[in-house]
Design a protein around this motif. Sequence first.
Motif, PDB file in Angstrom:
ATOM      1  N   ALA A 144       0.670  -1.194  -0.036  1.00 35.15           N
ATOM      2  CA  ALA A 144      -0.057  -0.040   0.042  1.00 35.15           C
ATOM      3  C   ALA A 144       0.779   1.213   0.141  1.00 35.15           C
ATOM      4  O   ALA A 144       0.497   2.071  -0.745  1.00 35.15           O
ATOM      5  CB  ALA A 144      -1.042  -0.072   1.247  1.00 35.15           C
ATOM      6  N   ALA A 145       1.967   1.357   0.843  1.00 34.97           N
ATOM      7  CA  ALA A 145       2.676   2.328   0.988  1.00 34.97           C
ATOM      8  C   ALA A 145       3.346   2.655  -0.560  1.00 34.97           C
ATOM      9  O   ALA A 145       3.704   3.953  -0.878  1.00 34.97           O
ATOM     10  CB  ALA A 145       3.934   2.262   1.957  1.00 34.97           C
ATOM     11  N   GLN A 148       0.958   3.913  -3.065  1.00 34.34           N
ATOM     12  CA  GLN A 148      -0.044   4.909  -2.872  1.00 34.34           C
ATOM     13  C   GLN A 148      -0.392   6.013  -3.717  1.00 34.34           C
ATOM     14  O   GLN A 148      -1.187   6.409  -3.881  1.00 34.34           O
ATOM     15  CB  GLN A 148       0.153   5.494  -1.452  1.00 34.34           C
ATOM     16  CG  GLN A 148       1.476   6.036  -1.263  1.00 34.34           C
ATOM     17  CD  GLN A 148       1.549   6.505   0.189  1.00 34.34           C
ATOM     18  OE1 GLN A 148       0.680   6.400   0.980  1.00 34.34           O
ATOM     19  NE2 GLN A 148       2.792   6.945   0.330  1.00 34.34           N
ATOM     20  N   SER A 151      -2.636   4.665  -6.510  1.00 34.43           N
ATOM     21  CA  SER A 151      -3.754   3.534  -6.046  1.00 34.43           C
ATOM     22  C   SER A 151      -4.582   4.589  -4.996  1.00 34.43           C
ATOM     23  O   SER A 151      -4.053   5.250  -4.341  1.00 34.43           O
ATOM     24  CB  SER A 151      -3.250   2.412  -5.269  1.00 34.43           C
ATOM     25  OG  SER A 151      -4.469   1.894  -4.622  1.00 34.43           O
ATOM     26  N   SER A 154      -3.863   4.204   0.411  1.00 36.61           N
ATOM     27  CA  SER A 154      -2.813   4.967   0.852  1.00 36.61           C
ATOM     28  C   SER A 154      -1.883   4.064   1.916  1.00 36.61           C
ATOM     29  O   SER A 154      -2.548   3.126   2.714  1.00 36.61           O
ATOM     30  CB  SER A 154      -2.778   6.280   1.427  1.00 36.61           C
ATOM     31  OG  SER A 154      -3.668   6.275   2.403  1.00 36.61           O
ATOM     32  N   GLY A 155      -0.581   4.309   2.419  1.00 41.40           N
ATOM     33  CA  GLY A 155      -0.360   3.368   3.365  1.00 41.40           C
ATOM     34  C   GLY A 155      -1.056   4.008   4.977  1.00 41.40           C
ATOM     35  O   GLY A 155      -1.173   2.975   5.663  1.00 41.40           O
ATOM     36  N   THR A 157      -4.042   4.640   5.149  1.00 37.44           N
ATOM     37  CA  THR A 157      -5.422   4.088   5.084  1.00 37.44           C
ATOM     38  C   THR A 157      -5.119   2.424   5.478  1.00 37.44           C
ATOM     39  O   THR A 157      -5.955   1.737   6.141  1.00 37.44           O
ATOM     40  CB  THR A 157      -6.045   3.936   3.761  1.00 37.44           C
ATOM     41  OG1 THR A 157      -6.342   5.401   3.245  1.00 37.44           O
ATOM     42  CG2 THR A 157      -7.377   3.196   3.718  1.00 37.44           C
TER      43      THR A 157
END
Length: 197
Positions: A144-145, A148, A151, A154-155, A157
Amino acid sequence: MLEKVLQKKNLSKRAILTVKGAVTLGVIALAVGLPQLVHLAAGATGGAKWLPMYLPVLIGGCLLGVWWGLGIGIAAPTVSFLVTAAAGNPMPVAARLPYMIVELAVFGAIGGLFSKSINKNVWMAFPATLFAIVGGRCVFMAVAAIFQSVSPLSGATAWQQVQTGLLAVVLQAVIVPAVVIGLKLLLDRDKKEKTEE
């Protein structure tokens, strides 16, 4: 673990493959159906809080080994998405799907790495589950990080989702080993009873 138990029963390779395939399909079906039940009972946020798809994937990895666990981790969210999208309400949502595939693949693979150890010592189901959960969640946050910028996830989230599912993770760290240990003891008892006959 399951393969070693089946080998001790002197089953052919084809029979072992058939049993492992059937168990895999059952685990994937459970990974698709269980989230539906949780969403019905706990609402739309139930999935993020209780992480119902994780439970079957973790069990499948511990029972079937690394490659089968990896396959279950990839297949479970993919099949769930395809089935629920056909019904008009995809779960997981398309934006979350790649992250779940990666995370659950890690869950299944790490749990599967311990499969032979669990066969020798059932208590290894506890570290197997713990390492699988920690590894999968760390990979989820890392991916995710990394992505991000391209996408919607995010980190921050991802970290929030990890915190939301913390109670579920703690429960699964107890439930998964209990199920795996119970199945191993049941299979061993069945084998012992047959040798005594």
